[in-house]
Design a protein around this motif. Structure first.
Motif, PDB file in Angstrom:
ATOM      1  N   MET A 167       1.127  -1.091   0.193  1.00 46.42           N
ATOM      2  CA  MET A 167      -0.125  -0.116  -0.032  1.00 46.42           C
ATOM      3  C   MET A 167       0.890   1.590  -0.268  1.00 46.42           C
ATOM      4  SD  MET A 167      -3.326  -0.638  -0.451  1.00 46.42           S
ATOM      5  CE  MET A 167      -2.608  -2.214  -1.571  1.00 46.42           C
ATOM      6  N   PRO A 168       0.422   2.040  -0.937  1.00 47.72           N
ATOM      7  CA  PRO A 168       1.089   3.750  -0.769  1.00 47.72           C
ATOM      8  C   PRO A 168       1.374   4.243   0.946  1.00 47.72           C
ATOM      9  CG  PRO A 168      -0.296   3.435  -2.544  1.00 47.72           C
ATOM     10  CD  PRO A 168      -0.764   2.427  -1.744  1.00 47.72           C
ATOM     11  N   THR A 169       2.390   4.519   0.928  1.00 44.77           N
ATOM     12  CA  THR A 169       2.776   5.421   2.111  1.00 44.77           C
ATOM     13  C   THR A 169       3.053   6.560   2.116  1.00 44.77           C
ATOM     14  OG1 THR A 169       5.920   4.972   1.631  1.00 44.77           O
ATOM     15  CG2 THR A 169       4.718   3.152   2.869  1.00 44.77           C
ATOM     16  N   THR A 170       2.878   7.250   0.970  1.00 48.13           N
ATOM     17  CA  THR A 170       2.938   8.895   1.147  1.00 48.13           C
ATOM     18  C   THR A 170       1.315   9.254   0.449  1.00 48.13           C
ATOM     19  OG1 THR A 170       5.213   9.141   0.831  1.00 48.13           O
ATOM     20  CG2 THR A 170       3.271  11.384  -0.593  1.00 48.13           C
ATOM     21  N   LEU A 180       5.248  19.930  -8.460  1.00 45.67           N
ATOM     22  CA  LEU A 180       6.571  19.146  -8.905  1.00 45.67           C
ATOM     23  C   LEU A 180       7.183  17.610  -7.911  1.00 45.67           C
ATOM     24  CD1 LEU A 180       9.733  19.596 -10.028  1.00 45.67           C
ATOM     25  CD2 LEU A 180      10.280  21.026  -8.472  1.00 45.67           C
ATOM     26  N   ASP A 181       6.419  18.014  -6.741  1.00 44.60           N
ATOM     27  CA  ASP A 181       7.244  17.030  -5.454  1.00 44.60           C
ATOM     28  C   ASP A 181       6.874  15.489  -6.617  1.00 44.60           C
ATOM     29  OD1 ASP A 181       8.822  18.330  -4.141  1.00 44.60           O
ATOM     30  OD2 ASP A 181       6.917  18.698  -2.650  1.00 44.60           O
ATOM     31  N   PHE A 215       6.039  14.577  -9.255  1.00 42.01           N
ATOM     32  CA  PHE A 215       6.349  14.515 -10.151  1.00 42.01           C
ATOM     33  C   PHE A 215       8.122  13.803 -10.139  1.00 42.01           C
ATOM     34  CE2 PHE A 215       3.091  17.514 -12.771  1.00 42.01           C
ATOM     35  CZ  PHE A 215       2.640  16.627 -13.858  1.00 42.01           C
ATOM     36  N   ASN A 216       8.708  14.519  -9.465  1.00 35.99           N
ATOM     37  CA  ASN A 216      10.010  14.085  -9.183  1.00 35.99           C
ATOM     38  C   ASN A 216       9.457  12.151  -8.050  1.00 35.99           C
ATOM     39  OD1 ASN A 216      11.166  15.189  -9.514  1.00 35.99           O
ATOM     40  ND2 ASN A 216      11.624  16.717  -8.280  1.00 35.99           N
ATOM     41  N   HIS A 217       8.631  12.172  -7.699  1.00 38.10           N
ATOM     42  CA  HIS A 217       8.012  10.855  -6.942  1.00 38.10           C
ATOM     43  C   HIS A 217       7.766   9.586  -8.152  1.00 38.10           C
ATOM     44  CE1 HIS A 217       5.959   8.199  -3.824  1.00 38.10           C
ATOM     45  NE2 HIS A 217       6.233   7.476  -3.896  1.00 38.10           N
ATOM     46  N   ALA A 218       7.076  10.649  -8.809  1.00 35.25           N
ATOM     47  CA  ALA A 218       6.736   9.658 -10.526  1.00 35.25           C
ATOM     48  C   ALA A 218       7.128   8.749 -11.110  1.00 35.25           C
ATOM     49  CB  ALA A 218       5.562  10.396 -10.997  1.00 35.25           C
ATOM     50  N   ILE A 219       8.732  10.067 -11.115  1.00 39.12           N
ATOM     51  CA  ILE A 219      10.287   9.722 -11.999  1.00 39.12           C
ATOM     52  C   ILE A 219      10.092   8.479 -11.787  1.00 39.12           C
ATOM     53  CG2 ILE A 219      12.177  10.385 -12.743  1.00 39.12           C
ATOM     54  CD1 ILE A 219      10.999  13.236 -12.984  1.00 39.12           C
ATOM     55  N   SER A 220      10.458   8.771  -9.877  1.00 36.01           N
ATOM     56  CA  SER A 220      11.522   7.603  -9.022  1.00 36.01           C
ATOM     57  C   SER A 220      10.524   6.173  -8.931  1.00 36.01           C
ATOM     58  CB  SER A 220      11.986   7.960  -7.750  1.00 36.01           C
ATOM     59  OG  SER A 220      12.345   8.690  -7.490  1.00 36.01           O
ATOM     60  N   LEU A 221       9.558   6.253  -9.598  1.00 27.93           N
ATOM     61  CA  LEU A 221       8.639   4.710  -9.055  1.00 27.93           C
ATOM     62  C   LEU A 221       8.892   4.427 -10.648  1.00 27.93           C
ATOM     63  CD1 LEU A 221       5.832   3.746  -8.185  1.00 27.93           C
ATOM     64  CD2 LEU A 221       4.647   5.611  -9.264  1.00 27.93           C
ATOM     65  N   GLU A 222       8.239   5.127 -11.598  1.00 28.38           N
ATOM     66  CA  GLU A 222       8.708   4.249 -13.202  1.00 28.38           C
ATOM     67  C   GLU A 222       9.892   3.314 -13.266  1.00 28.38           C
ATOM     68  OE1 GLU A 222       6.251   4.141 -15.173  1.00 28.38           O
ATOM     69  OE2 GLU A 222       5.057   5.318 -14.399  1.00 28.38           O
ATOM     70  N   LYS A 223      10.911   4.322 -12.584  1.00 26.96           N
ATOM     71  CA  LYS A 223      12.828   3.959 -12.794  1.00 26.96           C
ATOM     72  C   LYS A 223      12.383   2.718 -12.033  1.00 26.96           C
ATOM     73  CE  LYS A 223      15.141   7.564 -14.102  1.00 26.96           C
ATOM     74  NZ  LYS A 223      16.359   8.874 -13.207  1.00 26.96           N
ATOM     75  N   GLU A 224      11.776   2.536 -10.656  1.00 25.78           N
ATOM     76  CA  GLU A 224      12.035   1.149 -10.220  1.00 25.78           C
ATOM     77  C   GLU A 224      11.116   0.275 -11.086  1.00 25.78           C
ATOM     78  OE1 GLU A 224       9.646   1.701  -6.387  1.00 25.78           O
ATOM     79  OE2 GLU A 224      11.069   3.277  -5.837  1.00 25.78           O
ATOM     80  N   VAL A 225      10.295   0.283 -11.718  1.00 27.89           N
ATOM     81  CA  VAL A 225       9.121  -0.020 -13.103  1.00 27.89           C
ATOM     82  C   VAL A 225       9.810  -0.898 -13.585  1.00 27.89           C
ATOM     83  CG1 VAL A 225       7.048  -0.855 -13.958  1.00 27.89           C
ATOM     84  CG2 VAL A 225       7.228   0.106 -12.207  1.00 27.89           C
ATOM     85  N   LEU A 226      10.839   0.046 -14.443  1.00 23.00           N
ATOM     86  CA  LEU A 226      11.366  -0.106 -15.301  1.00 23.00           C
ATOM     87  C   LEU A 226      12.852  -1.290 -14.929  1.00 23.00           C
ATOM     88  CD1 LEU A 226      12.068  -0.100 -18.526  1.00 23.00           C
ATOM     89  CD2 LEU A 226      13.947   1.461 -17.417  1.00 23.00           C
ATOM     90  N   ALA A 227      12.973  -0.598 -14.000  1.00 23.87           N
ATOM     91  CA  ALA A 227      15.037  -2.005 -13.683  1.00 23.87           C
ATOM     92  C   ALA A 227      13.900  -3.274 -13.252  1.00 23.87           C
ATOM     93  CB  ALA A 227      15.344  -1.136 -12.421  1.00 23.87           C
ATOM     94  N   LEU A 246       8.185  12.084 -17.819  1.00 26.14           N
ATOM     95  CA  LEU A 246       7.835  12.022 -16.656  1.00 26.14           C
ATOM     96  C   LEU A 246       8.393  13.966 -16.152  1.00 26.14           C
ATOM     97  CD1 LEU A 246       6.793   9.584 -14.954  1.00 26.14           C
ATOM     98  CD2 LEU A 246       5.563  11.123 -14.806  1.00 26.14           C
ATOM     99  N   THR A 247      10.252  13.445 -16.707  1.00 27.98           N
ATOM    100  CA  THR A 247      11.301  14.618 -16.734  1.00 27.98           C
ATOM    101  C   THR A 247      11.193  15.427 -16.912  1.00 27.98           C
ATOM    102  OG1 THR A 247      12.746  12.430 -16.635  1.00 27.98           O
ATOM    103  CG2 THR A 247      13.418  14.720 -17.225  1.00 27.98           C
ATOM    104  N   ARG A 248      10.441  15.768 -17.746  1.00 35.00           N
ATOM    105  CA  ARG A 248      10.151  16.692 -19.484  1.00 35.00           C
ATOM    106  C   ARG A 248       9.286  17.875 -18.487  1.00 35.00           C
ATOM    107  NH1 ARG A 248      12.488  17.406 -24.249  1.00 35.00           N
ATOM    108  NH2 ARG A 248      13.298  15.126 -25.224  1.00 35.00           N
ATOM    109  N   LEU A 249       8.207  17.348 -18.383  1.00 38.54           N
ATOM    110  CA  LEU A 249       7.146  17.642 -16.963  1.00 38.54           C
ATOM    111  C   LEU A 249       7.635  18.507 -15.883  1.00 38.54           C
ATOM    112  CD1 LEU A 249       4.136  16.018 -18.177  1.00 38.54           C
ATOM    113  CD2 LEU A 249       4.523  18.117 -19.016  1.00 38.54           C
ATOM    114  N   ALA A 250       8.609  18.215 -15.297  1.00 36.46           N
ATOM    115  CA  ALA A 250       9.272  18.071 -14.073  1.00 36.46           C
ATOM    116  C   ALA A 250      10.076  19.633 -14.202  1.00 36.46           C
ATOM    117  CB  ALA A 250      10.042  17.205 -13.252  1.00 36.46           C
ATOM    118  N   ALA A 251      10.932  18.883 -15.718  1.00 34.00           N
ATOM    119  CA  ALA A 251      11.572  19.917 -15.953  1.00 34.00           C
ATOM    120  C   ALA A 251      10.904  21.227 -15.572  1.00 34.00           C
ATOM    121  CB  ALA A 251      12.447  19.864 -16.507  1.00 34.00           C
TER     122      ALA A 251
END
Length: 202
Positions: A109-112, A119-120, A122-134, A171-176
């Motif tokens: 379950m989500p903890t946040t 921006l926070d 989107f940065n969370h979403a970027i980390s999440l997508e990188k985890e899924v890709l890994a 996501l990275t472009r939107l965060a930028a």
């Protein structure tokens, strides 16, 4: 005598080679049914996708709160949640198509459930997508090295890997963009929220 010794040596060598070949398990010729170890990894991936879907659903709910009121961002993360749920559905269909068994879902379950700024989130979403890709890469490596499953590798490459890379890029472009608009007293966030609202209302 020399010829007899050569013949005896050849016979012994032949016996040894035959014995060794019997000890090596022959690879399975059933390339339809997925190896259990790869089915296990796909079941774990389903949980990852569902976890991501729930996190995005929480993000959508956060931005839809009446004291936040950013409907454009809410719709963006609603769409992201549905996309991750669709990924889970695809994995479920693939496992059953290949003769595998589904396991009980074990979704963390989500903890946040709130984010200070878009921006926070989107940065969370970027980390999440990188985890899924890994995690998808881990499944791909297992399919290549242990299961020798070319079809599973192609499925992961054609259905998920490129899409994940594209999502991280977006996501990275939107965060930028959000980062560049910091200090605009919320005007930048407002304009992007309106832009997203138009995108998903079209």
């Amino acid at each position: 005598m020399h010829r007899i010794l050569i013949i005896v040596f050849l016979i012994i060598a032949l016996v040894l080679v035959t014995t060794e070949s019997q000890d090596i398990p022959s690879p399975s010729l059933d390339h339809y049914r997925m190896e259990e170890i790869c089915a296990e990894k796909l079941n774990q991936q389903i949980n990852k996708e569902l976890e991501a879907s729930l996190i995005y659903l929480h993000m959508a709910g956060h931005f839809r709160r009446n004291d936040v009121a950013k409907e454009g961002f809410a719709k963006f993360f609603d769409a992201s949640s549905k996309e991750e749920a669709e990924h889970a559905r695809k994995f479920i269909e693939y496992i059953t198509k290949r003769g595998g068994s589904l396991q009980s879902f074990n979704v963390q379950m989500p903890t946040t459930n709130s984010w200070q700024t878009p921006l926070d989130a989107f940065n969370h979403a970027i980390s999440l997508e990188k985890e899924v890709l890994a995690s998808i890469h881990e499944v791909h490596l297992k399919a290549e090295q242990e299961c020798k499953d070319a079809h599973l590798m192609d499925f992961l490459e054609s259905e998920f890997m490129t899409e994940q890379v594209d999502s991280i890029d977006e996501l990275t472009r939107l965060a930028a963009k959000l980062k560049s608009m910091e200090g605009s007293n919320g005007v930048g966030e407002y304009l992007m929220d309106r832009e997203m609202l138009k995108r998903y209302e079209a």
